[in-house]
Design a protein around this motif. Structure first.
Motif, PDB file in Angstrom:
ATOM      1  N   ASN A  12      14.145  23.824   7.910  1.00 24.29           N
ATOM      2  CA  ASN A  12      13.184  23.216   8.840  1.00 24.29           C
ATOM      3  C   ASN A  12      13.723  21.930   9.442  1.00 24.29           C
ATOM      4  O   ASN A  12      13.271  21.504  10.513  1.00 24.29           O
ATOM      5  N   ASP A  13      14.680  21.310   8.756  1.00 24.90           N
ATOM      6  CA  ASP A  13      15.360  20.106   9.246  1.00 24.90           C
ATOM      7  C   ASP A  13      14.359  19.014   9.637  1.00 24.90           C
ATOM      8  O   ASP A  13      14.427  18.432  10.715  1.00 24.90           O
ATOM      9  N   PHE A  14      13.430  18.754   8.729  1.00 26.41           N
ATOM     10  CA  PHE A  14      12.442  17.696   8.952  1.00 26.41           C
ATOM     11  C   PHE A  14      13.099  16.352   8.697  1.00 26.41           C
ATOM     12  O   PHE A  14      13.712  16.131   7.651  1.00 26.41           O
ATOM     13  N   SER A  15      12.976  15.433   9.627  1.00 27.95           N
ATOM     14  CA  SER A  15      13.636  14.134   9.476  1.00 27.95           C
ATOM     15  C   SER A  15      12.771  13.030  10.070  1.00 27.95           C
ATOM     16  O   SER A  15      11.976  13.262  10.993  1.00 27.95           O
ATOM     17  N   VAL A  16      12.947  11.834   9.536  1.00 26.70           N
ATOM     18  CA  VAL A  16      12.255  10.634  10.013  1.00 26.70           C
ATOM     19  C   VAL A  16      13.283   9.738  10.663  1.00 26.70           C
ATOM     20  O   VAL A  16      14.332   9.445  10.085  1.00 26.70           O
ATOM     21  N   ARG A  17      13.003   9.298  11.874  1.00 32.57           N
ATOM     22  CA  ARG A  17      13.947   8.452  12.606  1.00 32.57           C
ATOM     23  C   ARG A  17      13.962   7.039  12.033  1.00 32.57           C
ATOM     24  O   ARG A  17      12.932   6.532  11.595  1.00 32.57           O
ATOM     25  N   PRO A  18      15.118   6.363  12.049  1.00 34.44           N
ATOM     26  CA  PRO A  18      15.181   4.985  11.539  1.00 34.44           C
ATOM     27  C   PRO A  18      14.231   4.083  12.321  1.00 34.44           C
ATOM     28  O   PRO A  18      14.101   4.206  13.547  1.00 34.44           O
ATOM     29  N   PRO A  19      13.550   3.167  11.634  1.00 36.12           N
ATOM     30  CA  PRO A  19      12.591   2.292  12.328  1.00 36.12           C
ATOM     31  C   PRO A  19      13.304   1.246  13.172  1.00 36.12           C
ATOM     32  O   PRO A  19      14.407   0.800  12.828  1.00 36.12           O
ATOM     33  N   PRO A  20      12.701   0.877  14.271  1.00 36.16           N
ATOM     34  CA  PRO A  20      13.278  -0.219  15.064  1.00 36.16           C
ATOM     35  C   PRO A  20      13.044  -1.547  14.356  1.00 36.16           C
ATOM     36  O   PRO A  20      12.318  -1.643  13.376  1.00 36.16           O
ATOM     37  N   ASP A  79      -2.747  -3.585  11.434  1.00 37.22           N
ATOM     38  CA  ASP A  79      -2.639  -4.888  10.787  1.00 37.22           C
ATOM     39  C   ASP A  79      -1.475  -4.955   9.812  1.00 37.22           C
ATOM     40  O   ASP A  79      -1.285  -5.976   9.145  1.00 37.22           O
ATOM     41  N   GLY A  80      -0.701  -3.892   9.688  1.00 35.57           N
ATOM     42  CA  GLY A  80       0.403  -3.887   8.731  1.00 35.57           C
ATOM     43  C   GLY A  80       1.686  -3.357   9.336  1.00 35.57           C
ATOM     44  O   GLY A  80       1.739  -2.998  10.511  1.00 35.57           O
ATOM     45  N   ARG A  81       2.714  -3.291   8.519  1.00 36.95           N
ATOM     46  CA  ARG A  81       4.001  -2.763   8.956  1.00 36.95           C
ATOM     47  C   ARG A  81       4.481  -1.730   7.941  1.00 36.95           C
ATOM     48  O   ARG A  81       4.183  -1.806   6.741  1.00 36.95           O
ATOM     49  N   ILE A  82       5.197  -0.745   8.442  1.00 32.62           N
ATOM     50  CA  ILE A  82       5.768   0.282   7.576  1.00 32.62           C
ATOM     51  C   ILE A  82       7.036  -0.274   6.937  1.00 32.62           C
ATOM     52  O   ILE A  82       7.922  -0.788   7.621  1.00 32.62           O
ATOM     53  N   LEU A  83       7.128  -0.165   5.626  1.00 28.76           N
ATOM     54  CA  LEU A  83       8.295  -0.648   4.893  1.00 28.76           C
ATOM     55  C   LEU A  83       9.305   0.473   4.636  1.00 28.76           C
ATOM     56  O   LEU A  83      10.515   0.258   4.746  1.00 28.76           O
ATOM     57  N   SER A  84       8.803   1.652   4.302  1.00 21.61           N
ATOM     58  CA  SER A  84       9.695   2.790   4.059  1.00 21.61           C
ATOM     59  C   SER A  84       8.917   4.082   4.187  1.00 21.61           C
ATOM     60  O   SER A  84       7.703   4.114   3.965  1.00 21.61           O
ATOM     61  N   VAL A  85       9.630   5.135   4.555  1.00 17.81           N
ATOM     62  CA  VAL A  85       9.076   6.486   4.610  1.00 17.81           C
ATOM     63  C   VAL A  85      10.038   7.391   3.863  1.00 17.81           C
ATOM     64  O   VAL A  85      11.221   7.485   4.214  1.00 17.81           O
ATOM     65  N   LEU A  86       9.529   8.050   2.829  1.00 18.27           N
ATOM     66  CA  LEU A  86      10.358   8.892   1.972  1.00 18.27           C
ATOM     67  C   LEU A  86       9.800  10.308   1.951  1.00 18.27           C
ATOM     68  O   LEU A  86       8.612  10.504   1.713  1.00 18.27           O
ATOM     69  N   ILE A  87      10.646  11.293   2.216  1.00 20.03           N
ATOM     70  CA  ILE A  87      10.241  12.704   2.126  1.00 20.03           C
ATOM     71  C   ILE A  87      10.384  13.136   0.674  1.00 20.03           C
ATOM     72  O   ILE A  87      11.492  13.275   0.150  1.00 20.03           O
ATOM     73  N   VAL A  91       5.929  19.276   4.753  1.00 18.28           N
ATOM     74  CA  VAL A  91       6.574  18.242   3.944  1.00 18.28           C
ATOM     75  C   VAL A  91       5.513  17.397   3.245  1.00 18.28           C
ATOM     76  O   VAL A  91       4.352  17.345   3.656  1.00 18.28           O
ATOM     77  N   VAL A  92       5.955  16.755   2.170  1.00 16.44           N
ATOM     78  CA  VAL A  92       5.174  15.724   1.484  1.00 16.44           C
ATOM     79  C   VAL A  92       5.876  14.396   1.720  1.00 16.44           C
ATOM     80  O   VAL A  92       7.065  14.267   1.425  1.00 16.44           O
ATOM     81  N   VAL A  93       5.171  13.427   2.266  1.00 11.98           N
ATOM     82  CA  VAL A  93       5.766  12.156   2.672  1.00 11.98           C
ATOM     83  C   VAL A  93       5.077  11.011   1.942  1.00 11.98           C
ATOM     84  O   VAL A  93       3.846  10.982   1.810  1.00 11.98           O
ATOM     85  N   GLU A  94       5.880  10.073   1.463  1.00  7.99           N
ATOM     86  CA  GLU A  94       5.357   8.834   0.862  1.00  7.99           C
ATOM     87  C   GLU A  94       5.652   7.683   1.809  1.00  7.99           C
ATOM     88  O   GLU A  94       6.807   7.471   2.178  1.00  7.99           O
ATOM     89  N   ILE A  95       4.605   6.944   2.183  1.00  9.47           N
ATOM     90  CA  ILE A  95       4.744   5.820   3.102  1.00  9.47           C
ATOM     91  C   ILE A  95       4.350   4.541   2.367  1.00  9.47           C
ATOM     92  O   ILE A  95       3.228   4.422   1.873  1.00  9.47           O
ATOM     93  N   LEU A  96       5.271   3.586   2.299  1.00  9.40           N
ATOM     94  CA  LEU A  96       4.968   2.253   1.780  1.00  9.40           C
ATOM     95  C   LEU A  96       4.757   1.327   2.961  1.00  9.40           C
ATOM     96  O   LEU A  96       5.604   1.255   3.869  1.00  9.40           O
ATOM     97  N   HIS A  97       3.636   0.615   2.960  1.00  9.97           N
ATOM     98  CA  HIS A  97       3.315  -0.255   4.095  1.00  9.97           C
ATOM     99  C   HIS A  97       2.432  -1.401   3.627  1.00  9.97           C
ATOM    100  O   HIS A  97       2.053  -1.471   2.440  1.00  9.97           O
ATOM    101  N   THR A 132       0.843  -1.188   0.000  1.00 14.36           N
ATOM    102  CA  THR A 132       0.000   0.000   0.000  1.00 14.36           C
ATOM    103  C   THR A 132       0.883   1.244   0.000  1.00 14.36           C
ATOM    104  O   THR A 132       1.866   1.299   0.750  1.00 14.36           O
ATOM    105  N   LYS A 133       0.531   2.212  -0.836  1.00 19.01           N
ATOM    106  CA  LYS A 133       1.247   3.487  -0.861  1.00 19.01           C
ATOM    107  C   LYS A 133       0.324   4.588  -0.372  1.00 19.01           C
ATOM    108  O   LYS A 133      -0.783   4.761  -0.888  1.00 19.01           O
TER     109      LYS A 133
END
Length: 266
Positions: free
Chosen positions: A123-131, A107-115, A151-157, A75-76
């Motif tokens: 603004n120094d917007f950042s996404v922390r590495p997933p555990p 019910d799902g897991r995040i695969l990647s988050v891309l700005i 920001v515009v963020v794309e989340i694959l999950h 899912t995107k």
């Protein structure tokens, strides 16, 4: 006739008082919009299933992997997050025990988050590495956000839910984040004639309203509109027409700042 008599004659007309009252209301509303100071963070979203669907996973005969991990679906989700108020929001106000984070269905897991796009690098917007392990939330931070920064963020999950959300607590924002719902993909403008036609369409209701007002004041009215009470019928018609146009423009407007627009949203 002196100018004093002419001015007094204008003031005696009932339509002038109505016009001045409407102008006063409009002026008061514009003054409020120009001077208000709000602290508000908002987001809009859009999602689609690239593989699989909300009800069914991929058939067992089909195996899809992401970085060596088998996934039931892909899912995107696109999410646009920005400062919707006038006050600056500082990243140091993020509560450590309840950090800001993107959330997808449990019910799902995040695969990647891309700005995909940011308003300003400062603004120094950042996404922390997933555990490690299955996660459905991803923390993010920023230095500060001025008005319309975001920001515009794309989340694959792998969640069945295409609508991501934002969770967390920020000082000075007890009402949380405003979810403005799903945004509509804007139609790309292919040429200048498209922009010109859009401009003419935007001006058309205003021209009609001004023209109708002048006709109602200076042109002779039909017999069924000759009385003072029925004369307001024309004003009501024009008001309804302009109101419908404004409503249509409001719901079709781009709900996020133009600075965050990117081709990925079209």
């Amino acid at each position: 006739m002196s100018w004093i008599d002419y001015a007094q004659g204008l003031l005696d007309k009932s339509w002038l008082g109505t016009l001045l009252g409407i102008a006063g209301i409009v002026f008061a509303a514009l003054t409020y919009l120009w001077t208000r100071r709000r602290t508000s963070l908002a987001y809009v979203h859009l999602g689609e299933h690239l593989l699989g669907s909300a009800s069914d996973a991929l058939p067992s005969e089909i195996v899809v992997q992401y970085n060596g991990i088998s996934i039931p679906r892909l899912t995107k989700s696109l999410l646009i997050f920005w400062n919707n108020g006038e006050n600056t929001v500082n990243g140091e106000d993020i509560i450590v025990k309840d950090p800001l984070r993107f959330h997808v269905g449990a019910d799902g897991r995040i695969l990647s988050v891309l700005i995909l796009k940011a308003s300003r690098a400062v603004n120094d917007f950042s996404v922390r590495p997933p555990p490690e392990g299955d996660i459905h939330e991803m923390d993010f931070t920023f230095n500060f956000l001025d008005a319309n920064d975001g920001v515009v963020v794309e989340i694959l999950h792998t969640s069945t839910d295409r609508k991501p959300s934002i969770k967390g607590t920020l000082k000075g924002l007890p009402q949380g984040f405003r979810n403005l719902g799903q945004f509509t993909r804007p139609k790309p403008q292919k040429n200048k004639s498209g922009k010109l036609s859009s401009l003419l369409w935007s001006m058309f209701p205003i021209v009609m309203a001004v023209g109708g007002f002048l006709v109602a004041i200076y042109a002779p009215l039909p017999s069924f509109l000759s009385s003072q009470d029925s004369g307001y019928f024309l004003y009501a018609f024009l008001g309804t027409f302009v109101g419908m146009w404004l409503n249509e423009r409001f719901w079709r407007r781009r709900k996020y700042p133009k600075s965050l627009h990117t081709e990925a949203l079209e």
